[in-house]
Scaffold this motif. Structure first.
Motif, PDB file in Angstrom:
ATOM      1  N   ASP A 367       0.849  -1.187   0.000  1.00 18.43           N
ATOM      2  CA  ASP A 367       0.000   0.000   0.000  1.00 18.43           C
ATOM      3  C   ASP A 367       0.888   1.240   0.000  1.00 18.43           C
ATOM      4  O   ASP A 367       2.102   1.157  -0.095  1.00 18.43           O
ATOM      5  N   GLU A 368       0.287   2.417   0.124  1.00 13.58           N
ATOM      6  CA  GLU A 368       1.040   3.663   0.001  1.00 13.58           C
ATOM      7  C   GLU A 368       1.881   3.969   1.241  1.00 13.58           C
ATOM      8  O   GLU A 368       2.718   4.842   1.217  1.00 13.58           O
ATOM      9  N   GLU A 369       1.641   3.255   2.332  1.00 16.33           N
ATOM     10  CA  GLU A 369       2.298   3.626   3.580  1.00 16.33           C
ATOM     11  C   GLU A 369       3.575   2.845   3.846  1.00 16.33           C
ATOM     12  O   GLU A 369       4.584   3.410   4.237  1.00 16.33           O
ATOM     13  N   ALA A 370       3.533   1.533   3.731  1.00 19.78           N
ATOM     14  CA  ALA A 370       4.680   0.738   4.172  1.00 19.78           C
ATOM     15  C   ALA A 370       4.959  -0.404   3.214  1.00 19.78           C
ATOM     16  O   ALA A 370       4.230  -1.378   3.155  1.00 19.78           O
ATOM     17  N   TYR A 371       6.040  -0.245   2.453  1.00 22.70           N
ATOM     18  CA  TYR A 371       6.391  -1.338   1.543  1.00 22.70           C
ATOM     19  C   TYR A 371       7.892  -1.358   1.279  1.00 22.70           C
ATOM     20  O   TYR A 371       8.376  -2.128   0.466  1.00 22.70           O
ATOM     21  N   THR A 372       8.649  -0.538   1.971  1.00 24.16           N
ATOM     22  CA  THR A 372      10.074  -0.419   1.668  1.00 24.16           C
ATOM     23  C   THR A 372      10.948  -1.015   2.768  1.00 24.16           C
ATOM     24  O   THR A 372      10.509  -1.238   3.895  1.00 24.16           O
ATOM     25  N   ASP A 373      12.197  -1.261   2.390  1.00 24.27           N
ATOM     26  CA  ASP A 373      13.218  -1.692   3.346  1.00 24.27           C
ATOM     27  C   ASP A 373      12.754  -2.880   4.181  1.00 24.27           C
ATOM     28  O   ASP A 373      12.785  -2.865   5.419  1.00 24.27           O
ATOM     29  N   ILE A 374      12.302  -3.930   3.524  1.00 20.33           N
ATOM     30  CA  ILE A 374      11.845  -5.120   4.239  1.00 20.33           C
ATOM     31  C   ILE A 374      13.072  -5.936   4.621  1.00 20.33           C
ATOM     32  O   ILE A 374      13.668  -6.640   3.808  1.00 20.33           O
ATOM     33  N   ASP A 375      13.497  -5.828   5.880  1.00 21.44           N
ATOM     34  CA  ASP A 375      14.698  -6.531   6.344  1.00 21.44           C
ATOM     35  C   ASP A 375      14.361  -7.782   7.131  1.00 21.44           C
ATOM     36  O   ASP A 375      15.241  -8.490   7.610  1.00 21.44           O
ATOM     37  N   SER A 376      13.091  -8.024   7.333  1.00 23.67           N
ATOM     38  CA  SER A 376      12.676  -9.226   8.034  1.00 23.67           C
ATOM     39  C   SER A 376      11.405  -9.743   7.373  1.00 23.67           C
ATOM     40  O   SER A 376      10.798  -9.059   6.555  1.00 23.67           O
ATOM     41  N   GLY A 377      11.026 -10.936   7.727  1.00 21.27           N
ATOM     42  CA  GLY A 377       9.843 -11.525   7.120  1.00 21.27           C
ATOM     43  C   GLY A 377      10.172 -12.843   6.441  1.00 21.27           C
ATOM     44  O   GLY A 377      11.299 -13.347   6.500  1.00 21.27           O
ATOM     45  N   THR A 378       9.181 -13.391   5.747  1.00 25.17           N
ATOM     46  CA  THR A 378       9.336 -14.691   5.084  1.00 25.17           C
ATOM     47  C   THR A 378       9.096 -14.531   3.588  1.00 25.17           C
ATOM     48  O   THR A 378       8.190 -13.814   3.161  1.00 25.17           O
ATOM     49  N   LEU A 379       9.923 -15.196   2.811  1.00 28.20           N
ATOM     50  CA  LEU A 379       9.801 -15.097   1.359  1.00 28.20           C
ATOM     51  C   LEU A 379       8.561 -15.858   0.867  1.00 28.20           C
ATOM     52  O   LEU A 379       8.281 -16.978   1.316  1.00 28.20           O
ATOM     53  N   VAL A 380       7.835 -15.209  -0.050  1.00 27.39           N
ATOM     54  CA  VAL A 380       6.661 -15.814  -0.676  1.00 27.39           C
ATOM     55  C   VAL A 380       6.755 -15.585  -2.177  1.00 27.39           C
ATOM     56  O   VAL A 380       7.505 -14.727  -2.641  1.00 27.39           O
ATOM     57  N   ASN A 381       5.997 -16.366  -2.935  1.00 29.86           N
ATOM     58  CA  ASN A 381       5.974 -16.221  -4.403  1.00 29.86           C
ATOM     59  C   ASN A 381       7.381 -16.244  -4.986  1.00 29.86           C
ATOM     60  O   ASN A 381       7.679 -15.549  -5.953  1.00 29.86           O
ATOM     61  N   SER A 382       8.278 -17.029  -4.365  1.00 32.31           N
ATOM     62  CA  SER A 382       9.692 -16.983  -4.735  1.00 32.31           C
ATOM     63  C   SER A 382      10.315 -18.354  -4.962  1.00 32.31           C
ATOM     64  O   SER A 382      11.519 -18.548  -4.721  1.00 32.31           O
ATOM     65  N   ASP A 383       9.524 -19.316  -5.410  1.00 29.16           N
ATOM     66  CA  ASP A 383      10.026 -20.610  -5.867  1.00 29.16           C
ATOM     67  C   ASP A 383      11.013 -21.243  -4.889  1.00 29.16           C
ATOM     68  O   ASP A 383      10.651 -21.608  -3.788  1.00 29.16           O
ATOM     69  N   ILE A 384      12.299 -21.286  -5.214  1.00 30.43           N
ATOM     70  CA  ILE A 384      13.266 -22.078  -4.441  1.00 30.43           C
ATOM     71  C   ILE A 384      13.584 -21.482  -3.066  1.00 30.43           C
ATOM     72  O   ILE A 384      14.233 -22.136  -2.246  1.00 30.43           O
ATOM     73  N   ILE A 385      13.179 -20.219  -2.809  1.00 27.12           N
ATOM     74  CA  ILE A 385      13.454 -19.639  -1.487  1.00 27.12           C
ATOM     75  C   ILE A 385      12.170 -19.355  -0.713  1.00 27.12           C
ATOM     76  O   ILE A 385      12.190 -18.664   0.299  1.00 27.12           O
ATOM     77  N   ASN A 386      11.060 -19.917  -1.154  1.00 29.74           N
ATOM     78  CA  ASN A 386       9.791 -19.750  -0.432  1.00 29.74           C
ATOM     79  C   ASN A 386       9.919 -20.245   1.004  1.00 29.74           C
ATOM     80  O   ASN A 386      10.547 -21.282   1.270  1.00 29.74           O
ATOM     81  N   GLY A 387       9.349 -19.505   1.924  1.00 34.84           N
ATOM     82  CA  GLY A 387       9.311 -19.921   3.315  1.00 34.84           C
ATOM     83  C   GLY A 387      10.550 -19.609   4.121  1.00 34.84           C
ATOM     84  O   GLY A 387      10.575 -19.803   5.332  1.00 34.84           O
ATOM     85  N   LEU A 388      11.599 -19.109   3.478  1.00 35.82           N
ATOM     86  CA  LEU A 388      12.835 -18.795   4.196  1.00 35.82           C
ATOM     87  C   LEU A 388      12.784 -17.368   4.746  1.00 35.82           C
ATOM     88  O   LEU A 388      12.126 -16.503   4.182  1.00 35.82           O
ATOM     89  N   ASP A 389      13.500 -17.161   5.843  1.00 38.50           N
ATOM     90  CA  ASP A 389      13.631 -15.789   6.336  1.00 38.50           C
ATOM     91  C   ASP A 389      14.569 -15.024   5.404  1.00 38.50           C
ATOM     92  O   ASP A 389      15.298 -15.636   4.600  1.00 38.50           O
ATOM     93  N   VAL A 390      14.559 -13.692   5.504  1.00 44.51           N
ATOM     94  CA  VAL A 390      15.298 -12.853   4.559  1.00 44.51           C
ATOM     95  C   VAL A 390      16.782 -13.197   4.533  1.00 44.51           C
ATOM     96  O   VAL A 390      17.383 -13.353   3.466  1.00 44.51           O
ATOM     97  N   LYS A 391      17.418 -13.314   5.706  1.00 46.61           N
ATOM     98  CA  LYS A 391      18.857 -13.587   5.762  1.00 46.61           C
ATOM     99  C   LYS A 391      19.210 -14.905   5.073  1.00 46.61           C
ATOM    100  O   LYS A 391      20.127 -14.973   4.242  1.00 46.61           O
ATOM    101  N   THR A 392      18.462 -15.950   5.395  1.00 45.30           N
ATOM    102  CA  THR A 392      18.729 -17.267   4.793  1.00 45.30           C
ATOM    103  C   THR A 392      18.447 -17.242   3.301  1.00 45.30           C
ATOM    104  O   THR A 392      19.191 -17.825   2.496  1.00 45.30           O
ATOM    105  N   ALA A 393      17.366 -16.533   2.921  1.00 43.37           N
ATOM    106  CA  ALA A 393      16.996 -16.452   1.506  1.00 43.37           C
ATOM    107  C   ALA A 393      18.077 -15.747   0.698  1.00 43.37           C
ATOM    108  O   ALA A 393      18.401 -16.160  -0.433  1.00 43.37           O
ATOM    109  N   LYS A 394      18.643 -14.681   1.254  1.00 40.74           N
ATOM    110  CA  LYS A 394      19.720 -13.958   0.572  1.00 40.74           C
ATOM    111  C   LYS A 394      20.896 -14.888   0.293  1.00 40.74           C
ATOM    112  O   LYS A 394      21.452 -14.914  -0.813  1.00 40.74           O
TER     113      LYS A 394
END
Length: 800
Positions: A367-394
């Motif tokens: 949305d217009e308020e919060a969508y930047t600098d996502i440094d945490s969370g879980t990867l979605v819609n991302s095939d081989i890295i789905n379900g991983l946290d950001v650090k592990t996914a990187k």
């Protein structure tokens, strides 16, 4: 009673200090050294306003305190005198820049000397002096020999008014830092300094110095070191390479954007179906500065490049390619993978052009308020890295991209190489010649300094070339390498050249054989304490650290960093709470303040006005209060007492004040130090007396702030020698505890008053104190005292 006359006192002591060389530092001393430094001024025609001396006065207080504390202090001054403002003024008034500079320096020097700042004038330097810029040219040759100075045709920031190229740091909100004129992009051959080669050291070595945190943060952010990956995106029969710090978001890359300057536009011109539209947009972008192009609030513009298919290498989907001016060729690779689900600019662009937005990090709202600098969370819609946290996914996606040969780990920087040449007259000539056979060749060191030739016209040329280019007999020369025909470089150095090493010259300013002797540099360097404006954090401060590191690498200096400590000060605003400027009509001239109130009052108010590190408005009423305080200190001469009990009465306060002033002067808390001295003076008056020793202590503590009046009182009181030869007082911890008691005073057995006295006061002293109490004194008036009874620490009874 002798009246306090600041005009007589201040000139008297300024002349005496200089005549005796009181503030002249020695390169051969057994004392510990202390090297405080302020940014030397650019001597403009307007002279000083009251905001300028704030920094000078602050470090002058520290310098004077350290001298009284037994240090060999080098507190130098000079003039940063090359540059555009002087040249523009000279052109307007049809006089030589050299004459303008001479007049401006004379005025600035007069003003600074009138303030009694303890500069070592014997080491005064001037960047326009050939004996000085000889070594600026020598340093340039060292940069050239190390491959750190090179000439390159590139898009630069061009000021249409000054007709000169500017470094990124000299463009403020799309305008020229000097004249405020429009800045556009223009291709030009320029000398560049490879400051980027020192990017890591400029960041890492900040851990070794004592800089205030905001200075460190600003330098780190400007250099902009980031760790990420270069990833290749297939484009037609080639590929576009992007740099990203978030390879884990690649599945959310729904389009690509390239800079208007990207070479693929020319390389694939025949394939671009809307080439005319793309080229028109490219021309439009060239008229904008980098600031305008990257400003977050600017509406995003661009053109879709038709005819060149781009493939997301992991989703295998074809995605559109755009050209947009919010992407810069000078950062990264000049192309980006756009992830509108998790980047501000990409999101705005996607909204403007109705492009797909895919969420690939859960919690990464689009949305217009919060969508930047996502440094945490879980990867979605991302095939081989789905379900991983950001650090592990990187880590996983980076390894995968490397394994399939389309990704490489990379460190990137926002810092760009320093645009170093100016097409103007009033600057240091660049000591190089160009030979058709040998290319660029440095002139022999024996021919330094290469001085500026006399010219009939020093106005900038219409074609943007230096006025020096028109002086054929100066330009035409011989190649030092092959003796063939050669041309001198006609560009001159920017103003930042002379200020990038001036702190070294102060150590040995008259040396004709070296920029300064090794012995002098080893003794004085590094600078112990450097104070300056935050506006110079990504300009002079960064540039001078770079030059110093180069000089360290070539063996010219022994220290890796030039400054041990860096602090900064806030501005003094006009009484209307706005920045002082002639156009706002709120400039206060220090000459007027010194004339009416005196330099000591001016100095005190500059420091008492508020927190030194914050901006504060000037106040006409505040200056009057400081004058009244100095007059109270002056009048303390009239209540000098010999009795020791006066000292015991204020003993705790005196030692507390010594401790506070000593600490506050070293931590830039000048306002609270002055307040403490004001409070102590009130106590002296409340006690109705002050001993000579306490007066001496007060004068020494106050001397760094108000040096003239304190020296004069010291002389009048015949305290021995000059005050500047005295020793800084030390507090006694055991005397910081309150040791006073309140004693009731009786007359014929009835309590008539109470007095506060030292706990161990003698009977003789308490009788004197009691008799000086106004109430008791009135009741004893005309009566004969028959007996006095004193119970130590309890009560005093006077029988009449």
């Amino acid at each position: 009673m002798e009246r306090y006359n600041h005009k007589q006192i201040e000139k008297k002591w300024q002349d005496a200090w200089e005549e005796k060389g009181v503030f002249h530092a020695s390169n051969d001393s057994e004392k510990p050294k202390f090297y405080p430094l302020v940014e030397f001024p650019y001597p403009s025609g307007h002279g000083l306003h009251v905001g300028h001396p704030r920094s000078y006065t602050a470090l002058d207080i520290v310098a004077r305190k350290r001298r009284l504390g037994g240090y060999n202090v080098l507190y130098p001054i000079g003039w940063d005198a090359f540059g555009l403002p002087t040249e523009n003024y000279a052109i307007k008034h049809k006089i030589h820049p050299r004459e303008v500079t001479k007049e401006n320096i004379a005025n600035f020097k007069r003003q600074l000397q009138s303030l009694g700042i303890s500069f070592d004038w014997s080491r005064e330097i001037n960047t326009t002096d050939p004996n000085y810029y000889k070594w600026t040219q020598w340093i340039f040759i060292k940069l050239f020999e190390k491959g750190l100075a090179y000439k390159n045709k590139m898009p630069i920031n061009w000021c249409n008014s000054c007709k000169v190229g500017l470094a990124n740091e000299e463009v403020i909100q799309g305008k020229c830092e000097r004249c405020g004129g429009e800045v556009v992009r223009k291709e030009k051959n320029q000398w560049m300094l490879k400051i980027t080669e020192y990017a890591d050291r400029l960041i890492d070595d900040l851990d070794t110095v004592n800089y205030i945190e905001r200075v460190k943060i600003q330098q780190k952010n400007w250099i902009g070191r980031s760790y990420g990956m270069e990833i290749d995106f297939p484009v037609a029969d080639t590929h576009l390479t992007v740099f990203t710090t978030r390879p884990d978001t690649i599945y959310g890359a729904t389009y690509m954007v390239i800079s208007p300057e990207h070479p693929i536009i020319t390389e694939k011109a025949s394939m671009i179906e809307n080439l005319e539209e793309v080229m028109a947009y490219k021309e439009e972008a060239a008229r904008k500065s980098e600031f305008e192009r990257t400003e977050m609030s600017t509406e995003k513009t661009g053109v879709r490049i038709k005819g060149i298919p781009v493939i997301n290498p992991l989703t295998k989907k074809e995605i559109p390619l755009f050209v947009s001016d919010y992407v810069l060729m000078t950062y990264g690779t000049g192309s980006i993978m756009a992830v509108p689900g998790h980047d501000t600019r990409d999101h705005e662009f996607a909204k403007a052009f109705d492009l797909p937005i895919v969420e690939v990090v859960s919690g990464g709202n689009v949305d217009e308020e919060a969508y930047t600098d996502i440094d945490s969370g879980t990867l979605v819609n991302s095939d081989i890295i789905n379900g991983l946290d950001v650090k592990t996914a990187k880590e996983k996606i980076s390894d995968y991209l490397e394994s399939i040969g389309i990704g490489r780990k990379k460190v990137n920087y926002k810092l760009r190489d320093w645009v170093f040449s100016r097409q103007r007259y009033w600057g240091e000539p660049i000591p190089l010649v160009h030979c058709e056979k040998c290319g660029w060749v440095a002139i022999p060191e024996s021919e330094l300094p290469l001085t500026l030739p006399e010219v009939d016209s020093y106005e900038p040329t219409d074609d943007g070339e230096s006025p020096l280019s028109k002086i054929t007999d100066w330009v035409e020369t011989t190649c030092p390498s092959c003796n063939g025909h050669a041309h001198r470089e006609t560009d001159t150095m920017p103003q930042w050249a002379g200020s990038s090493w001036y702190f070294l010259r102060y150590a040995d300013p008259s040396n004709n054989e070296q920029l300064a002797s090794k012995e002098a540099l080893d003794y004085w360097m590094p600078v112990d304490w450097y104070n300056g404006g935050m506006e110079h954090t990504t300009l002079h401060l960064l540039y001078s650290r770079f030059w110093h590191k180069v000089l360290y690498d070539v063996g010219a200096v022994s220290e890796v960093e030039p400054y041990s400590k860096r602090t900064s000060h806030g501005m003094i605003l006009g009484e209307n709470n706005e920045k002082m400027s002639k156009s706002r009509g709120n400039v206060v001239n220090p000459d007027d303040i010194v004339e009416e109130y005196g330099a000591d009052t001016f100095r005190m108010y500059e420091m008492f006005i508020g927190d030194f590190e914050k901006s504060v408005p000037w106040s006409s009423q505040g200056i009057k209060g400081c004058r009244r305080f100095i007059e109270r200190v002056w009048k303390l001469k009239d209540i000098i007492k010999a009795e020791d009990y006066y000292s015991k009465l204020v003993e705790v306060s005196v030692h507390k004040t010594i401790k506070k002033v000593t600490e506050d002067f070293e931590t830039l808390k000048f306002n609270t130090a002055i307040a403490a001295m004001m409070s102590l003076v009130n106590e002296f008056y409340d006690a109705k007396g002050i001993t000579k020793e306490d007066y001496k202590t007060l004068l020494i503590l106050l001397n760094p702030v108000a040096p003239h009046v304190t020296e004069e009182i010291w002389s009048i009181m015949d305290f021995g020698g000059d005050l500047n030869e005295a020793k800084w007082p030390e507090h006694d911890e055991s005397k910081l505890v309150e040791k006073t008691i309140e004693i009731p005073v009786q007359i014929n057995g009835k309590v008539r008053g109470k007095i506060v006295v030292a706990a161990d006061i003698s009977k003789e002293d308490i009788i004197i104190m009691a008799k000086s109490d106004l109430i008791v004194k009135d009741m004893l008036d005309g009566k004969e005292i028959k007996k006095i009874i004193y119970v130590p620490g309890k009560i005093l009874n006077i029988v009449v």
